[in-house]
Design a protein around this motif. Structure first.
Motif, short mmCIF file in Angstrom:
data_model
loop_
_atom_site.label_atom_id
_atom_site.label_comp_id
_atom_site.label_asym_id
_atom_site.label_seq_id
_atom_site.Cartn_x
_atom_site.Cartn_y
_atom_site.Cartn_z
N GLY A 1 22.52 -5.24 -7.21
CA GLY A 1 23.14 -6.68 -6.53
C GLY A 1 24.14 -6.27 -8.35
N ARG A 2 24.06 -5.03 -9.21
CA ARG A 2 24.41 -4.90 -10.57
C ARG A 2 25.44 -4.53 -10.76
NH1 ARG A 2 18.56 -5.19 -13.70
NH2 ARG A 2 18.62 -3.24 -12.69
N PRO A 3 27.00 -4.63 -10.07
CA PRO A 3 27.59 -3.28 -10.45
C PRO A 3 28.28 -2.83 -11.83
CG PRO A 3 28.38 -5.49 -9.54
CD PRO A 3 27.17 -5.70 -9.16
N GLN A 4 27.79 -3.58 -12.76
CA GLN A 4 28.36 -3.70 -13.91
C GLN A 4 27.64 -2.95 -14.65
OE1 GLN A 4 31.38 -4.55 -14.60
NE2 GLN A 4 31.29 -5.00 -12.24
N LYS A 5 26.07 -2.58 -14.04
CA LYS A 5 24.79 -2.05 -14.67
C LYS A 5 25.08 -0.85 -14.76
CE LYS A 5 20.15 -3.34 -16.47
NZ LYS A 5 20.62 -3.79 -17.95
N LYS A 6 25.76 0.18 -15.58
CA LYS A 6 26.00 1.45 -14.86
C LYS A 6 25.71 2.35 -16.28
CE LYS A 6 26.49 0.77 -10.73
NZ LYS A 6 27.97 0.65 -10.13
N LYS A 7 26.69 2.22 -17.74
CA LYS A 7 26.61 2.85 -18.41
C LYS A 7 24.77 4.04 -18.29
CE LYS A 7 30.00 0.13 -20.45
NZ LYS A 7 30.18 -1.21 -21.33
N ILE A 8 25.14 4.34 -19.28
CA ILE A 8 24.16 5.63 -19.74
C ILE A 8 24.49 5.87 -21.35
CG2 ILE A 8 22.61 7.75 -19.02
CD1 ILE A 8 23.32 6.96 -15.92
N ILE A 9 23.52 5.89 -21.79
CA ILE A 9 22.95 6.24 -22.71
C ILE A 9 22.55 7.40 -23.69
CG2 ILE A 9 22.58 5.60 -25.86
CD1 ILE A 9 23.12 2.41 -24.93
N ALA A 10 23.13 8.50 -23.80
CA ALA A 10 22.55 9.35 -24.02
C ALA A 10 22.03 9.80 -25.52
CB ALA A 10 23.19 11.36 -23.63
N ARG A 11 22.17 11.44 -25.88
CA ARG A 11 22.14 10.79 -27.51
C ARG A 11 22.77 12.11 -28.31
NH1 ARG A 11 15.51 11.67 -28.57
NH2 ARG A 11 16.19 13.54 -27.03
N GLN A 12 23.52 12.21 -28.84
CA GLN A 12 24.11 13.30 -30.17
C GLN A 12 22.99 14.76 -30.03
OE1 GLN A 12 27.77 12.93 -30.68
NE2 GLN A 12 27.42 10.86 -30.37
N LYS A 13 23.40 15.61 -29.77
CA LYS A 13 23.09 16.93 -30.03
C LYS A 13 21.72 17.11 -28.86
CE LYS A 13 23.03 17.99 -34.85
NZ LYS A 13 22.56 19.16 -35.74
N ALA A 14 21.64 15.89 -27.61
CA ALA A 14 21.03 16.51 -26.83
C ALA A 14 21.41 17.12 -25.74
CB ALA A 14 21.11 15.12 -26.08
N TYR A 15 21.21 18.20 -25.29
CA TYR A 15 21.63 18.89 -23.93
C TYR A 15 21.26 18.54 -22.71
CZ TYR A 15 23.16 22.55 -21.42
OH TYR A 15 23.67 23.62 -20.14
N HIS A 16 22.04 18.16 -21.15
CA HIS A 16 21.60 17.64 -19.96
C HIS A 16 21.68 18.18 -19.14
CE1 HIS A 16 18.86 14.49 -22.24
NE2 HIS A 16 19.99 14.08 -22.74
N GLY A 17 22.73 19.40 -19.07
CA GLY A 17 23.08 20.27 -18.61
C GLY A 17 24.97 20.43 -18.47
N VAL A 18 25.71 20.88 -17.54
CA VAL A 18 26.39 21.49 -17.67
C VAL A 18 27.52 20.82 -16.39
CG1 VAL A 18 26.76 23.23 -19.65
CG2 VAL A 18 26.58 23.51 -17.40
N THR A 19 27.13 20.42 -15.62
CA THR A 19 27.80 19.62 -14.35
C THR A 19 28.19 18.22 -15.37
OG1 THR A 19 25.34 18.66 -13.99
CG2 THR A 19 25.83 21.14 -12.90
N VAL A 20 29.90 18.50 -14.09
CA VAL A 20 30.19 17.03 -14.79
C VAL A 20 29.45 15.63 -15.71
CG1 VAL A 20 32.32 14.75 -14.69
CG2 VAL A 20 32.68 17.37 -13.06
N ALA A 21 28.31 15.36 -14.87
CA ALA A 21 27.51 13.55 -15.89
C ALA A 21 27.36 14.70 -16.84
CB ALA A 21 27.45 13.02 -14.21
N ALA A 22 26.38 15.64 -16.00
CA ALA A 22 25.53 16.24 -17.18
C ALA A 22 25.81 16.61 -18.05
CB ALA A 22 24.59 17.27 -15.99
N ALA A 23 27.62 17.40 -18.32
CA ALA A 23 27.51 17.44 -19.32
C ALA A 23 28.05 16.71 -20.35
CB ALA A 23 29.25 18.37 -19.52
N SER A 24 28.54 15.43 -19.85
CA SER A 24 28.92 14.33 -20.41
C SER A 24 28.48 13.76 -20.98
CB SER A 24 29.65 13.26 -18.78
OG SER A 24 30.54 13.33 -18.66
N LEU A 25 26.28 13.70 -20.34
CA LEU A 25 25.20 13.45 -21.58
C LEU A 25 25.09 14.47 -22.79
CD1 LEU A 25 23.04 12.49 -18.36
CD2 LEU A 25 24.19 10.85 -19.81
#
Length: 462
Positions: A137-161
């Motif tokens: 029941g926390r629909p606003q708690k959605k933001k995800i923090i990654a780091r500059q120079k991180a690599y998490h992949g290249v699909t749409v969400a992973a590339a965004s990370l």
């Protein structure tokens, strides 16, 4: 259209769209075509042999001709070449592998979700975080923090990370709700006179400030590689993860450990999380899970996350996420045999025993005029090339010094990874001492060639 020639290179240029490649250059330079592999070496179509100094893409942990993995795939192909895990279906390889992974987890975990790649695993982690907070029941708690120079992949969400600009440019990324905080690279971003611990404190304070600016009620998770791979083999500064995790706990922010590169022994423990004291709520892994012989990734989730997913799927009627090849039986069979080999041969112990040879060898280049920093742990390392050691001044990117050095290393029979002007080392975990020495010797020759080339180009170094 003009028909290509019959050579593999001409047909590759004609038909094959390459990942992470300058496509224009490729049309004229063409590919290096690898024809076979044995142990830690691969051989190209002309018969030239190379030590594979990066295990392919940080992944071929057991080398290029492990017969037990081949036989495991054949046995499973003959028994059950495919089945899925949708709608209450399952098969023993997936069940057995999930059980083993839960037993191996660095912290208590509840369930394993299978996918095919690290990118898919991290995409899944994003969706699970969102699903979890909706269930609570926390629909606003959605933001995800990654780091500059991180690599998490290249699909749409992973590339965004991923925190690398070329993974975003002209792909219209990142998507909304993905934030980036400081890169924890002390050599590059530590302030004059600042200790590693003080640097870590500053980064943790900056993370807390970011969470407060965004609103803790909107920040759901923080994702981190224990050692940043494609960002330049960046090790966390002293006390960094302890300080970061204290901030996450304070604001009820989940921790996702991206173990795609670090997992299964690379850092001298089964998990990078063990090496650096991470206690993740979600853990993603891939690559060495099958020694890269077949595609497979795994997402491990804690019991609170799983229970929330159960409740939400009951409300909706289904858990509406999955892939055709989730838990593919042949991939799972190969992964099980890979884990068996790790245990039987004490691969983690081998990494610990051999790591000093690699790390001492890498550090022996510290005084070279081209070398700014040497960093590494276990069987992973990076050597950062600089134009001026005293000021840490980088080379003009147009020179592509790192790529040039790797080109010279090919001439000397070693395949390495240019990450900008950092040279990455991540050999198969089965590498032996004499092979490490040979790899370092070939790198040394390539480094000398690079220095000579820069002199000829009139570039001042040192």
């Amino acid at each position: 259209m003009t028909q290509p020639g019959n050579s593999p290179a001409s047909r590759d240029i004609a038909y094959h769209l390459h990942p992470y490649t300058n496509l224009k250059t490729h049309e004229t330079a063409g590919p290096l075509i690898i024809a076979s592999g044995k142990g830690v070496t691969v051989t190209d179509e002309s018969g030239k042999e190379y030590i594979e100094g990066v295990a392919g893409l940080w992944c071929t942990s057991l080398g290029f001709d492990e017969p037990r993995l081949v036989e495991a795939a054949i046995r499973q192909m003959r028994t059950l070449p495919f089945y899925h895990a949708f709608a209450h279906k399952s098969h023993e390889p997936a069940i057995d592998l999930a059980e083993q992974l839960i037993a191996l987890a660095p912290v208590p975990m509840s369930k394993v979700f299978f996918a095919c790649s690290g990118s898919e695993a991290n995409d899944t982690a994003v969706k699970l975080v969102w699903y979890y907070n909706n269930a609570l029941g926390r629909p606003q708690k959605k933001k995800i923090i990654a780091r500059q120079k991180a690599y998490h992949g290249v699909t749409v969400a992973a590339a965004s990370l991923t925190g690398l600009p070329n993974c975003h440019r002209d792909f219209d990324l990142p998507i909304s709700g993905i934030l980036h905080t400081d890169c924890p690279h002390y050599y590059r971003y530590g302030e004059p006179g600042e200790s590693e611990e003080a640097f870590a404190t500053r980064l943790a304070d900056n993370l807390e400030a970011l969470i407060l600016r965004e609103g803790p009620e909107t920040v759901a998770a923080f994702i981190a590689e224990p050692v940043m791979g494609a960002g330049g083999v960046i090790l966390p500064p002293e006390t960094y993860f302890a300080k970061v995790q204290a901030v996450l706990a304070k604001y009820d922010v989940l921790l996702i450990a991206d173990e795609v590169i670090c997992g299964y022994g690379r850092t001298g423990n089964m998990w990078g999380s063990q090496t650096y004291g991470l206690k993740p709520d979600i853990l993603t892994s891939a690559k060495a899970l099958t020694s890269a012989y077949l595609p497979l990734s795994a997402v491990l989730v804690s019991d609170p996350i799983y229970r929330a997913c159960v409740d939400e799927s009951a409300k909706i009627g289904t858990f509406g996420h999955g892939y055709t090849y989730s838990g593919h039986p042949v991939s799972c069979a190969v992964a099980l045999e890979t884990l068996n080999i790790y245990e039987e041969r004490d691969i983690v112990g081998h990494v610990r025993a051999l790591a000093p040879t690699l790390q001492r060898g890498l550090r022996s280049f510290r005084d070279h005029p081209l070398v700014g920093e040497v960093r590494g742990i276990g069987l992973i390392g990076g050597i950062e090339l600089v134009a001026d050691k005293a000021t840490k001044q980088a080379f003009d990117p147009s020179l592509a010094v790192g790529a040039k050095l790797v080109g010279f290393s090919h001439q000397h029979g070693a395949i390495l990874r240019p990450i900008g002007d950092t040279i990455g080392f991540s050999p198969p975990l089965i590498i032996q001492s004499e092979e490490v020495e040979a790899l370092l010797f070939r790198f040394e020759k390539a480094l000398a060639d690079t220095a000579d080339w820069l002199v000829r180009e009139g570039v001042k170094i040192g």
